[in-house]
Design an enzyme around this catalytic site. Structure first.
Site, PDB file in Angstrom:
ATOM      1  N   GLU A   1       0.799  -1.246   0.000  1.00 56.79           N
ATOM      2  CA  GLU A   1       0.000   0.000   0.000  1.00 56.79           C
ATOM      3  C   GLU A   1       0.825   1.288   0.000  1.00 56.79           C
ATOM      4  O   GLU A   1       0.612   2.167   0.834  1.00 56.79           O
ATOM      5  CB  GLU A   1      -0.975  -0.017   1.189  1.00 56.79           C
ATOM      6  CG  GLU A   1      -1.881  -1.229   1.173  1.00 56.79           C
ATOM      7  CD  GLU A   1      -2.728  -1.389   2.431  1.00 56.79           C
ATOM      8  OE1 GLU A   1      -2.720  -0.490   3.284  1.00 56.79           O
ATOM      9  OE2 GLU A   1      -3.398  -2.438   2.548  1.00 56.79           O
TER      10      GLU A   1
ATOM     11  N   GLU B   1      -6.274 -10.765  -1.136  1.00 57.91           N
ATOM     12  CA  GLU B   1      -7.021 -10.615   0.122  1.00 57.91           C
ATOM     13  C   GLU B   1      -8.525 -10.571  -0.151  1.00 57.91           C
ATOM     14  O   GLU B   1      -9.243  -9.710   0.373  1.00 57.91           O
ATOM     15  CB  GLU B   1      -6.576  -9.325   0.834  1.00 57.91           C
ATOM     16  CG  GLU B   1      -5.098  -9.257   1.113  1.00 57.91           C
ATOM     17  CD  GLU B   1      -4.644  -7.996   1.846  1.00 57.91           C
ATOM     18  OE1 GLU B   1      -5.505  -7.282   2.381  1.00 57.91           O
ATOM     19  OE2 GLU B   1      -3.435  -7.745   1.876  1.00 57.91           O
TER      20      GLU B   1
END
Ligand code: G3I
Length: 548
Positions: A355, A461
């Site tokens: 991220e 995810e």
């Protein structure tokens, strides 16, 4: 444009003829909405909310919703409909009712190009119309980035839009007097100011037998079929933690259904990095991470390491570190090197940095790592990892890569830089999605960005919120099915990746009641493939059906 329309029809005919001989014979009935040359059923009903300016329709502030503008077609054109400024909305109010057709059967098809401005980004958003029940917005979105300005045909399955409707009309029939608007908007922050989009030849297409190939809500998967047996050429993973790998009710399902694991939290920096001694040597705690590594090893499972560097998992000692930037960087180097070396041959792949790009921008996220190690900190981290183990696969992992066009741009610039230096092997698309967003086409476009670059792809995810707005108190049958259909779409997109680029599709937890989503968002949710009693949900069936 008639010429274009005819050419396109010829192209459509060929696959249709071919399909006629296949098991899933598919026929098409096309209702021309407008070709902007006087053909079709719409032109006389199109309302004008703005003026036609030099570059197309100009915005009319009083009708703006802030994101897109309430403008509609007004006039004729032999060049398609040219739009500039910040976007347009056109009203789609066909006079035909296609009663008896399931939503899955009906598609909106239109030709689009970027009107001489390569790189234009176009968002198309279907919203509920003025006559429908719910006045929901952004229930469907298609985003594409064009590098050339050739005409391209888009096809949108209105089933993706159908869940905006009430239970009375969303499943069995679609009434086109209730399809309100199709918005086409251009992101004004991107590219030249006079961005232009042209669209032409809008059609509604009814395809017969289309549902036979799509998700089927009533199919029950036999006990003997498991996720890992259904997926023939990629790993199916699950996020785990040390307590659950020790609990037999969980571990028996992990080993039955999955052949890959990711530690949900146990291999993050905060779980391993426990302090610094007086010589600035890191004090490690391997208890949690070792439990995960041992479980993978004992059960012959693939192990994905998550995540070496992440702005949300920084130990306090680093947050409060008073030393120099060079010392900070050396500590990060020490950490990555030690962890990667310890698990050499045991961890198959690592999310090296997680991220790093800020939401809705192309920019790096503000973080301690950026501040302390500089704008090339990501590259430095990948270098440390590569040096420590040149066999382990290295991934950049992020959320929003599935639909955030700006973030895609920023992330893939970063990734391209790493790839040029042979520091990266793959991309992780986290896939924290909603039951109605994003569309399959958007997911496909996003996935192609990595496919085009020849990178390994990890859907890393996966979970699908069924209650993103907190408007239900239980998992309704409608949401359950919508979620299953979204899973079906995600897995279909994954399965279409060329075999040599498939790595793993990992779900972010086993059971609904154990997901991070409810505590984080404060609404009850049911985002996973198994219910609280370890029972396979419809979402499980959607997963398997996409692989059959
Ligand atoms: O273990 C403690 C427990 O002792 C304590 O009683 C409890 C009180 O809140 O907290 C527990 O720790 C929590 C931990 O999850 C284990 O449940 C943390 O507060 C909580 O912040 C942590 O959340 C995790 C989150 O990352 C932050 O690390 C989620 O489980 C995990 O699913 C989530 O995963 C991230 C991925 O790593 C990156 N992508 C997004 C994804 C979702 O946020």
């Amino acid at each position: 444009m008639n010429f274009l329309l005819n050419t396109k029809k010829a192209i459509i005919l060929i696959p249709s003829l071919f399909c006629a001989f296949s098991i899933f014979a598919q026929t098409e009935e096309v209702f021309l909405v407008t070709d902007f040359d006087g053909g079709g059923i719409l032109p006389s009903t199109w309302e004008s909310f703005g003026d036609l300016g030099l570059y197309g329709v100009q915005r009319n502030n009083s009708l703006s919703d802030g994101k897109y503008y309430e403008l509609a077609w007004n006039g004729t054109s032999d060049k398609g409909y040219i739009v500039s400024q910040s976007g347009i909305t056109f009203r789609l109010i066909p006079k035909k009712k296609l009663k008896g057709k399931t939503i899955d059967n009906v598609f909106l098809r239109l030709d689009v190009n970027c009107g001489g401005a390569p790189g234009t980004v176009v968002n198309i958003v279907l919203v509920d119309g003025p006559n429908d029940c719910c006045k929901n917005e952004v229930n469907w979105q298609y985003t594409f980035t064009k590098d050339t300005c050739e005409w391209e045909t888009l096809e949108i399955n209105l089933a993706d839009f159908g869940y905006a409707y009430g239970s009375n009309n969303h499943e069995k029939t679609i009434d086109f007097t209730k399809v309100g608007r199709v918005k086409i908007g251009i992101n004004p922050e991107q590219g030249p100011k006079k961005q232009v989009v042209q669209f032409d030849n809008v059609e509604l297409v009814v395809k017969e037998n289309v549902t036979a190939q799509g998700y089927q809500p009533n199919i029950v998967i036999p006990e003997s079929t498991t996720l890992k047996t259904a997926a023939k050429d990629f790993f199916v993973g699950v996020a785990v933690n040390p307590e659950r790998v020790r609990a037999t009710d969980h571990s028996s399902v992990y080993t039955r259904e999955f052949n890959s694991i990711t530690a949900e939290n146990a291999m993050k920096m905060k779980s391993i990095f426990k302090g610094l001694d007086e010589n600035m040597k890191i004090i490690y705690d391997w208890t949690q991470s070792d439990a995960i590594v041992d479980f993978a090893e004992n059960n012959g499972m693939n192990l994905h390491g998550h995540a070496l560097v992440w702005h949300e998992s920084i130990p306090d000692v680093l947050e409060n570190f008073k030393g120099t930037n060079a010392q900070f960087e050396a500590i990060i180097g020490q950490y990555i090197t030690t962890v990667v070396k310890r698990y050499k041959g045991k961890v198959d792949s690592w999310d090296v940095v997680n991220e790093a790009i800020a939401d809705n921008t192309t920019k790096m996220r503000e973080s301690l790592f950026l501040e302390r190690m500089g704008s090339n900190y990501v590259e430095k981290c990948f270098e440390f990892a590569r040096k420590a183990d040149n066999k382990v696969k290295l991934f950049y992992n992020d959320y929003g890569l599935e639909h955030d066009v700006q973030k895609q741009k920023g992330a893939f610039e970063l990734i391209d830089g790493l790839k040029n230096k042979n520091l990266i092997d793959g991309v992780g698309y986290q896939m924290h999605l909603d039951y109605n967003f994003p569309s399959k086409a958007t997911l496909q476009t996003a996935t192609n960005l990595a496919v085009d670059r020849g990178l390994l792809i990890h859907f890393s995810e996966l979970d699908i919120k069924t209650n993103p707005k907190g408007d239900v108190n239980e998992l309704t049958e409608q949401r359950n099915q919508a979620q299953a259909k979204k899973v079906y779409e995600v897995v279909s997109v994954y399965n279409n990746i060329p075999e040599n680029l498939k790595y793993a599709l990992t779900v972010w937890g086993l059971k609904d009641d154990e997901s991070w989503i409810t505590p984080r968002y404060g609404f009850p949710d049911w985002p996973l493939l198994f219910d609280a009693n370890f029972k396979r949900k419809k979402a499980f069936s959607g997963f398997v059906q996409a692989l059959e």
